[in-house]
Motif scaffolding. Sequence first.
Motif, PDB file in Angstrom:
ATOM      1  N   UNK A 287      14.590  69.597 -22.679  1.00 44.87           N
ATOM      2  CA  UNK A 287      14.398  71.067 -23.343  1.00 44.87           C
ATOM      3  C   UNK A 287      14.201  71.925 -22.292  1.00 44.87           C
ATOM      4  N   UNK A 288      13.968  71.546 -21.105  1.00 45.72           N
ATOM      5  CA  UNK A 288      13.727  72.451 -19.806  1.00 45.72           C
ATOM      6  C   UNK A 288      15.165  73.227 -19.222  1.00 45.72           C
ATOM      7  N   UNK A 289      16.182  72.582 -19.768  1.00 50.82           N
ATOM      8  CA  UNK A 289      17.392  73.092 -19.645  1.00 50.82           C
ATOM      9  C   UNK A 289      17.859  74.222 -20.351  1.00 50.82           C
ATOM     10  N   UNK A 290      17.139  74.558 -21.526  1.00 48.83           N
ATOM     11  CA  UNK A 290      17.497  75.444 -22.495  1.00 48.83           C
ATOM     12  C   UNK A 290      16.774  76.826 -21.703  1.00 48.83           C
ATOM     13  N   UNK A 291      17.502  77.880 -22.032  1.00 48.85           N
ATOM     14  CA  UNK A 291      16.987  79.250 -21.313  1.00 48.85           C
ATOM     15  C   UNK A 291      15.586  79.322 -22.009  1.00 48.85           C
ATOM     16  N   UNK A 292      14.748  79.835 -21.045  1.00 51.88           N
ATOM     17  CA  UNK A 292      13.352  79.685 -21.568  1.00 51.88           C
ATOM     18  C   UNK A 292      13.187  80.771 -22.700  1.00 51.88           C
ATOM     19  N   UNK A 293      13.971  81.876 -22.611  1.00 53.83           N
ATOM     20  CA  UNK A 293      13.673  83.108 -23.532  1.00 53.83           C
ATOM     21  C   UNK A 293      14.119  82.673 -24.999  1.00 53.83           C
ATOM     22  N   UNK A 294      14.713  81.725 -25.168  1.00 50.30           N
ATOM     23  CA  UNK A 294      15.427  81.198 -26.612  1.00 50.30           C
ATOM     24  C   UNK A 294      14.897  79.619 -27.010  1.00 50.30           C
ATOM     25  N   UNK A 295      14.212  79.075 -25.885  1.00 48.31           N
ATOM     26  CA  UNK A 295      13.931  77.574 -25.903  1.00 48.31           C
ATOM     27  C   UNK A 295      13.195  77.333 -27.244  1.00 48.31           C
ATOM     28  N   UNK A 296      11.920  77.750 -27.590  1.00 46.79           N
ATOM     29  CA  UNK A 296      11.378  77.564 -28.757  1.00 46.79           C
ATOM     30  C   UNK A 296      12.184  77.743 -30.238  1.00 46.79           C
ATOM     31  N   UNK A 297      12.947  78.778 -30.263  1.00 41.95           N
ATOM     32  CA  UNK A 297      13.871  78.852 -31.306  1.00 41.95           C
ATOM     33  C   UNK A 297      14.734  78.032 -31.508  1.00 41.95           C
ATOM     34  N   UNK A 298      15.327  77.340 -30.418  1.00 40.79           N
ATOM     35  CA  UNK A 298      16.383  76.274 -30.486  1.00 40.79           C
ATOM     36  C   UNK A 298      15.763  74.818 -30.770  1.00 40.79           C
ATOM     37  N   UNK A 299      14.519  74.682 -30.234  1.00 43.09           N
ATOM     38  CA  UNK A 299      14.223  73.470 -30.362  1.00 43.09           C
ATOM     39  C   UNK A 299      13.371  73.208 -31.835  1.00 43.09           C
ATOM     40  N   UNK A 300      13.000  74.450 -32.417  1.00 48.21           N
ATOM     41  CA  UNK A 300      12.434  74.512 -33.699  1.00 48.21           C
ATOM     42  C   UNK A 300      13.214  74.437 -34.925  1.00 48.21           C
ATOM     43  N   UNK A 301      14.431  75.129 -34.654  1.00 52.06           N
ATOM     44  CA  UNK A 301      15.366  75.217 -35.903  1.00 52.06           C
ATOM     45  C   UNK A 301      16.801  75.154 -35.519  1.00 52.06           C
ATOM     46  N   UNK A 302      17.210  73.952 -35.321  1.00 55.05           N
ATOM     47  CA  UNK A 302      18.609  73.500 -34.937  1.00 55.05           C
ATOM     48  C   UNK A 302      19.683  74.262 -36.090  1.00 55.05           C
ATOM     49  N   UNK A 303      19.283  73.948 -37.261  1.00 55.88           N
ATOM     50  CA  UNK A 303      20.002  74.454 -38.271  1.00 55.88           C
ATOM     51  C   UNK A 303      20.309  76.147 -38.294  1.00 55.88           C
ATOM     52  N   UNK A 304      19.199  76.645 -38.003  1.00 60.02           N
ATOM     53  CA  UNK A 304      19.263  78.167 -37.815  1.00 60.02           C
ATOM     54  C   UNK A 304      20.296  78.719 -36.699  1.00 60.02           C
TER      55      UNK A 304
END
Length: 416
Positions: A287-304
């Motif tokens: 998860x820390x590789x995902x840009x911080x400013x969108x990290x929560x959105x990516x981790x919480x809703x892959x389908x979106x």
Amino acid sequence: MASATVPPEYLQANHKKGDPPPFGAVDNVQTIRLSGQPDAVGETQPADCPTIMISTATPAGDHVNGWKEIPIVAGFDLNRLVVDQDTDATLPYYVENTKDLTQIKRVVITTAGIWRNGWKYANNIRNALICAAGRESVNADMDKILVAAPQWLNKEDVAMGAAQPDDVYYHKNTYQRGGPAVGPGDVRMSSYEALDKFIAMFWDKDVYPAVESIAFASHSLGAQTVQRYAMLRPSQPEDSRITYGIMNPGSFAWPVESRPIPPSSQPSCSDPAVYDAWHYGIGPGKPTRIPKYVRDEVLENRGLITERFAFRHVFYGFGLDDHGKGDTHCEAQLQGGTHLERGRNFMSMLQNLPGGYPVNHSVEYVEGVSHLDYHMVCSSLALRRAGLGCVADRDADGFGADAEEDVSVGLVSRTG
């Protein structure tokens, strides 16, 4: 729509090799080349382009040890955009300076590959636009299309002297994956957040009152940057007016967990926590590789994230002779063995999404071209799809045309 006419000063018939460009000389390198005459870095104008090609700048330094300068490019300004208000950190960028900004309807943004040579990509797209204006089949209006390019820098470039003190810079080529800046000072801005602010600049009606759309035209590692940015970019009101042009990327960020090559074939990547982690996928493995400013959105809703990417306007271009290995990491090998194979596998994956092949995506295969950035973007097919065609009709550019299945290759070919 009536064909645009290229001004006579851009026609090869009115020039010889070595003439200065129509908008004035910058140095003794950025001069006119005709078809079959390689420029300073080996680029050549396709034989069917009736227009001139302007040779690429050759600054001191190199992409491995670092560039010693960011060169001036004939016909472009080298500006800096403040991307961090707290520190006044800036992103250098090129933008054409030969046009009436009040008449611009489309901005074409290009981003460099692994060499970080934004000057070459800006020049290539400008040359391709001139070529497009000289082809009736493309129907381009040079006066209504503006070319711009962010200039990415890394620590080596800073050490060698290319950067100004406030310029934002990254580790190696991690700007490709949206990585955090490593300077100046404590600035840790994701390259994708910097791109958000770069794009927003062109929606400013006080400066660009007529702009209707933005199109990315990218190749190789630059195409990896754009594909991954299209995957993660947060929703914005202007989303429907942006097209992401992606040509011959070395690998992709895969929106689904499955891969076309069995994970067992790559023991070091057999775990989805490895092969599906960012930047090869959007899984939660790292998860820390995902840009911080969108990290929560990516981790919480892959389908979106997957649905949003499928809804965006995306053009893919693949050279049918591009059999290079590209990215050799095991995560990339699970996507296919070559640039072309990965591209075809990605198209097949899109076709098998629950909603079918995304209606706003399109693909073209270019015969006789390998991993050559300029010849890819200069092909008649790519010129129209990559945003360098007519600016009056989205369908004419392939942005809104109907999709037809090409059963001969098991993919989707979109025709306009």
